[in-house]
Design a protein around this motif. Structure first.
Motif, PDB file in Angstrom:
ATOM      1  N   PRO A  48       0.601  -1.217   0.065  1.00 23.40           N
ATOM      2  CA  PRO A  48       0.086   0.062  -0.004  1.00 23.40           C
ATOM      3  C   PRO A  48       0.771   1.176  -0.032  1.00 23.40           C
ATOM      4  CG  PRO A  48      -0.830  -1.434   1.430  1.00 23.40           C
ATOM      5  CD  PRO A  48       0.425  -2.100   0.986  1.00 23.40           C
ATOM      6  N   ALA A  49       2.113   1.191   0.476  1.00 22.63           N
ATOM      7  CA  ALA A  49       3.038   2.414   0.650  1.00 22.63           C
ATOM      8  C   ALA A  49       3.562   2.549  -0.722  1.00 22.63           C
ATOM      9  CB  ALA A  49       4.083   2.201   1.582  1.00 22.63           C
ATOM     10  N   ILE A  50       3.750   1.655  -1.661  1.00 21.80           N
ATOM     11  CA  ILE A  50       4.631   1.799  -3.121  1.00 21.80           C
ATOM     12  C   ILE A  50       3.876   2.553  -3.861  1.00 21.80           C
ATOM     13  CG2 ILE A  50       5.386   0.740  -4.957  1.00 21.80           C
ATOM     14  CD1 ILE A  50       5.822  -1.958  -3.423  1.00 21.80           C
ATOM     15  N   ILE A  51       4.293   3.944  -4.291  1.00 24.70           N
ATOM     16  CA  ILE A  51       3.797   4.805  -5.049  1.00 24.70           C
ATOM     17  C   ILE A  51       4.136   4.816  -6.634  1.00 24.70           C
ATOM     18  CG2 ILE A  51       3.565   6.532  -3.067  1.00 24.70           C
ATOM     19  CD1 ILE A  51       5.809   8.042  -4.567  1.00 24.70           C
ATOM     20  N   PRO A  52       3.282   4.827  -7.581  1.00 28.41           N
ATOM     21  CA  PRO A  52       3.520   5.008  -9.010  1.00 28.41           C
ATOM     22  C   PRO A  52       4.829   5.588  -9.357  1.00 28.41           C
ATOM     23  CG  PRO A  52       1.182   5.290  -8.922  1.00 28.41           C
ATOM     24  CD  PRO A  52       1.827   5.451  -7.646  1.00 28.41           C
ATOM     25  N   ALA A  53       5.245   6.867  -8.923  1.00 31.44           N
ATOM     26  CA  ALA A  53       6.279   7.500  -9.307  1.00 31.44           C
ATOM     27  C   ALA A  53       7.661   6.841  -8.878  1.00 31.44           C
ATOM     28  CB  ALA A  53       6.389   8.886  -8.612  1.00 31.44           C
ATOM     29  N   ALA A  54       7.600   5.991  -7.989  1.00 33.38           N
ATOM     30  CA  ALA A  54       8.851   5.159  -7.809  1.00 33.38           C
ATOM     31  C   ALA A  54       8.967   4.133  -8.675  1.00 33.38           C
ATOM     32  CB  ALA A  54       8.789   4.712  -5.945  1.00 33.38           C
ATOM     33  N   MET A  55       7.773   3.398  -8.831  1.00 32.07           N
ATOM     34  CA  MET A  55       7.820   2.224  -9.684  1.00 32.07           C
ATOM     35  C   MET A  55       8.419   2.765 -11.075  1.00 32.07           C
ATOM     36  SD  MET A  55       6.918  -0.607  -8.269  1.00 32.07           S
ATOM     37  CE  MET A  55       6.049  -1.726  -9.724  1.00 32.07           C
ATOM     38  N   GLU A  56       7.935   4.077 -11.545  1.00 34.38           N
ATOM     39  CA  GLU A  56       8.081   4.320 -12.827  1.00 34.38           C
ATOM     40  C   GLU A  56       9.560   4.812 -12.956  1.00 34.38           C
ATOM     41  OE1 GLU A  56       8.127   5.562 -16.566  1.00 34.38           O
ATOM     42  OE2 GLU A  56       6.588   4.513 -15.616  1.00 34.38           O
ATOM     43  N   LEU A  57      10.069   5.188 -11.843  1.00 34.34           N
ATOM     44  CA  LEU A  57      11.697   5.599 -11.644  1.00 34.34           C
ATOM     45  C   LEU A  57      12.509   4.501 -11.768  1.00 34.34           C
ATOM     46  CD1 LEU A  57      14.114   7.529 -11.107  1.00 34.34           C
ATOM     47  CD2 LEU A  57      13.531   6.803  -8.622  1.00 34.34           C
ATOM     48  N   VAL A  58      12.145   3.321 -11.342  1.00 41.37           N
ATOM     49  CA  VAL A  58      12.680   2.111 -11.500  1.00 41.37           C
ATOM     50  C   VAL A  58      12.626   1.449 -12.970  1.00 41.37           C
ATOM     51  CG1 VAL A  58      13.161  -0.328 -10.894  1.00 41.37           C
ATOM     52  CG2 VAL A  58      12.815   1.465  -9.220  1.00 41.37           C
ATOM     53  N   ARG A  59      11.360   1.592 -13.604  1.00 42.58           N
ATOM     54  CA  ARG A  59      11.144   1.139 -14.883  1.00 42.58           C
ATOM     55  C   ARG A  59      11.909   1.896 -15.878  1.00 42.58           C
ATOM     56  NH1 ARG A  59       6.048   2.045 -14.532  1.00 42.58           N
ATOM     57  NH2 ARG A  59       5.586   0.350 -13.436  1.00 42.58           N
ATOM     58  N   LYS A  60      12.074   3.287 -15.607  1.00 48.36           N
ATOM     59  CA  LYS A  60      12.829   3.835 -16.533  1.00 48.36           C
ATOM     60  C   LYS A  60      14.333   3.495 -16.928  1.00 48.36           C
ATOM     61  CE  LYS A  60      14.693   7.634 -15.309  1.00 48.36           C
ATOM     62  NZ  LYS A  60      14.958   9.106 -14.657  1.00 48.36           N
ATOM     63  N   HIS A  61      14.933   3.050 -15.636  1.00 44.68           N
ATOM     64  CA  HIS A  61      16.087   2.768 -15.795  1.00 44.68           C
ATOM     65  C   HIS A  61      16.305   1.179 -16.414  1.00 44.68           C
ATOM     66  CE1 HIS A  61      18.789   5.657 -13.799  1.00 44.68           C
ATOM     67  NE2 HIS A  61      17.635   5.777 -13.179  1.00 44.68           N
ATOM     68  N   ARG A  62      15.110   0.467 -16.112  1.00 49.44           N
ATOM     69  CA  ARG A  62      15.278  -1.064 -16.608  1.00 49.44           C
ATOM     70  C   ARG A  62      14.748  -0.854 -18.035  1.00 49.44           C
ATOM     71  NH1 ARG A  62      10.615  -3.734 -14.254  1.00 49.44           N
ATOM     72  NH2 ARG A  62      11.578  -5.660 -15.244  1.00 49.44           N
ATOM     73  N   ASP A  63      13.997   0.000 -18.600  1.00 41.93           N
ATOM     74  CA  ASP A  63      13.599  -0.224 -20.145  1.00 41.93           C
ATOM     75  C   ASP A  63      14.883   0.347 -20.658  1.00 41.93           C
ATOM     76  OD1 ASP A  63      11.200  -0.829 -19.145  1.00 41.93           O
ATOM     77  OD2 ASP A  63      10.178   1.244 -19.607  1.00 41.93           O
ATOM     78  N   ALA A  64      15.904   1.357 -20.049  1.00 43.63           N
ATOM     79  CA  ALA A  64      16.977   1.692 -20.782  1.00 43.63           C
ATOM     80  C   ALA A  64      17.868   0.745 -21.002  1.00 43.63           C
ATOM     81  CB  ALA A  64      17.451   3.105 -20.232  1.00 43.63           C
ATOM     82  N   GLY A  65      17.640  -0.267 -20.402  1.00 45.68           N
ATOM     83  CA  GLY A  65      18.757  -1.483 -20.338  1.00 45.68           C
ATOM     84  C   GLY A  65      19.989  -1.193 -19.077  1.00 45.68           C
ATOM     85  N   ASP A  66      19.670  -0.430 -18.597  1.00 47.53           N
ATOM     86  CA  ASP A  66      20.618  -0.199 -17.155  1.00 47.53           C
ATOM     87  C   ASP A  66      20.737  -1.592 -16.288  1.00 47.53           C
ATOM     88  OD1 ASP A  66      20.943   2.280 -18.242  1.00 47.53           O
ATOM     89  OD2 ASP A  66      19.825   3.229 -16.887  1.00 47.53           O
ATOM     90  N   LEU A  67      21.848  -1.449 -15.789  1.00 48.70           N
ATOM     91  CA  LEU A  67      22.144  -2.762 -14.795  1.00 48.70           C
ATOM     92  C   LEU A  67      21.636  -2.078 -13.518  1.00 48.70           C
ATOM     93  CD1 LEU A  67      23.333  -5.510 -14.337  1.00 48.70           C
ATOM     94  CD2 LEU A  67      25.456  -4.380 -13.856  1.00 48.70           C
ATOM     95  N   CYS A  68      20.412  -2.605 -12.976  1.00 46.42           N
ATOM     96  CA  CYS A  68      19.939  -2.223 -11.703  1.00 46.42           C
ATOM     97  C   CYS A  68      20.219  -2.948 -10.495  1.00 46.42           C
ATOM     98  CB  CYS A  68      18.340  -2.064 -11.977  1.00 46.42           C
ATOM     99  SG  CYS A  68      17.884  -0.952 -13.321  1.00 46.42           S
ATOM    100  N   CYS A  69      20.237  -2.272  -9.238  1.00 48.98           N
ATOM    101  CA  CYS A  69      20.465  -3.002  -8.055  1.00 48.98           C
ATOM    102  C   CYS A  69      19.787  -2.151  -6.972  1.00 48.98           C
ATOM    103  CB  CYS A  69      21.884  -3.348  -7.897  1.00 48.98           C
ATOM    104  SG  CYS A  69      22.260  -4.121  -6.492  1.00 48.98           S
ATOM    105  N   VAL A  70      19.447  -2.775  -6.004  1.00 51.21           N
ATOM    106  CA  VAL A  70      18.744  -2.356  -4.695  1.00 51.21           C
ATOM    107  C   VAL A  70      19.892  -2.559  -3.575  1.00 51.21           C
ATOM    108  CG1 VAL A  70      17.182  -2.139  -2.758  1.00 51.21           C
ATOM    109  CG2 VAL A  70      16.299  -2.386  -5.093  1.00 51.21           C
ATOM    110  N   VAL A  71      20.488  -1.381  -3.198  1.00 48.97           N
ATOM    111  CA  VAL A  71      21.380  -1.511  -2.217  1.00 48.97           C
ATOM    112  C   VAL A  71      21.171  -0.937  -0.868  1.00 48.97           C
ATOM    113  CG1 VAL A  71      23.946  -0.870  -1.791  1.00 48.97           C
ATOM    114  CG2 VAL A  71      22.936  -1.090  -4.142  1.00 48.97           C
ATOM    115  N   THR A  72      20.635  -1.927   0.100  1.00 52.81           N
ATOM    116  CA  THR A  72      20.087  -1.259   1.313  1.00 52.81           C
ATOM    117  C   THR A  72      20.870  -1.730   2.456  1.00 52.81           C
ATOM    118  OG1 THR A  72      17.864  -1.553   2.667  1.00 52.81           O
ATOM    119  CG2 THR A  72      18.383  -3.248   1.131  1.00 52.81           C
ATOM    120  N   ALA A  73      20.736  -1.246   3.731  1.00 49.14           N
ATOM    121  CA  ALA A  73      21.177  -1.619   4.864  1.00 49.14           C
ATOM    122  C   ALA A  73      20.213  -2.686   5.712  1.00 49.14           C
ATOM    123  CB  ALA A  73      21.668  -0.396   6.051  1.00 49.14           C
TER     124      ALA A  73
END
Length: 228
Positions: free
Chosen positions: A88-113
């Protein structure tokens, strides 16, 4: 040439702290001592925001309860946690940010503590296959085994995020210089070391300390969670 896109998670892609919220969820489930655990959970969270967290002590405190239950039970609880708290906390803008990089073919990674037990399903919800998180020890080292209640390896916290990211890149036969542009999105001053390593640091929903640092150094500031 593909670029590199790294994302912090808590208060960056989601407008909450998944670690702290999981602690509160365990209190709700009644699987930890409500008063003592809630107090310690809040104390650790305050220490994190202040930049003085004892990451090992925090990981042990958060992981110890996991050792008491089967993987099946923990998965059922985590599914409930995702349904009630995270999705319920995930917003479309955050999903779109990640999707933009994925669609560009970027190597994506979540780096979290935050530890991998909590964050793996969240990274999956964003469609990011690679997750660098604090690792959780299992009884015999097998990924499907029960948890021991202790962390293992280098915590992906502060400078540890650089260490873990570079280990991952090395496993792919790559270094920072193999990418024309490298991005890191984070809200926290604790991530300044990794933000300084990339070509494009983006202070995302930044805390006051990071905002001041970003303004001083001319870094981009991105607000994903502003009310529309």
């Amino acid at each position: 040439m593909a670029n590199l896109a790294l994302f912090d998670l808590d208060h960056t892609l989601i407008p909450t702290d998944s670690d702290h919220e999981w602690g509160r969820f365990m209190v709700k489930l009644g699987i930890v001592d409500a008063e003592n655990f809630a107090r310690e959970n809040d104390r650790f969270y305050a220490d994190y925001k202040a930049g003085k967290l004892d990451i090992h002590a925090y990981l042990v405190a958060m992981l110890t309860p996991l050792a008491k239950y089967s993987r099946e039970q923990l998965k059922a609880w985590h599914d409930q946690y995702m349904h009630e708290v995270i999705k319920p906390a995930i917003i479309p803008a955050a999903m779109e940010l990640v999707r933009k990089h994925r669609d560009a073919g970027d190597l994506c990674c979540v780096v979290t503590a935050t530890n991998e037990f909590i964050t793996a399903p969240i990274a999956e919800a964003f469609g990011v296959e690679k997750l660098i998180a604090c690792e959780v020890e299992t009884v015999d080292g097998h990924p499907a085994s029960a948890y021991t209640g202790f962390p293992k390896g280098t915590p992906s916290y502060r400078e540890g995020k650089i260490v873990r990211t570079e280990e991952w890149l090395a496993s792919l036969g790559k270094t920072w210089s193999d990418f024309e542009r490298s991005y890191f999105y984070s809200d926290s001053h604790n991530d300044i070391p990794l933000l300084e390593k990339v070509t494009d640091p983006i202070a995302t929903n930044p805390d006051d300390t990071l905002r001041a640092h970003a303004q001083k150094h001319g870094w981009r500031i991105l607000e994903l969670f502003q009310p529309t």
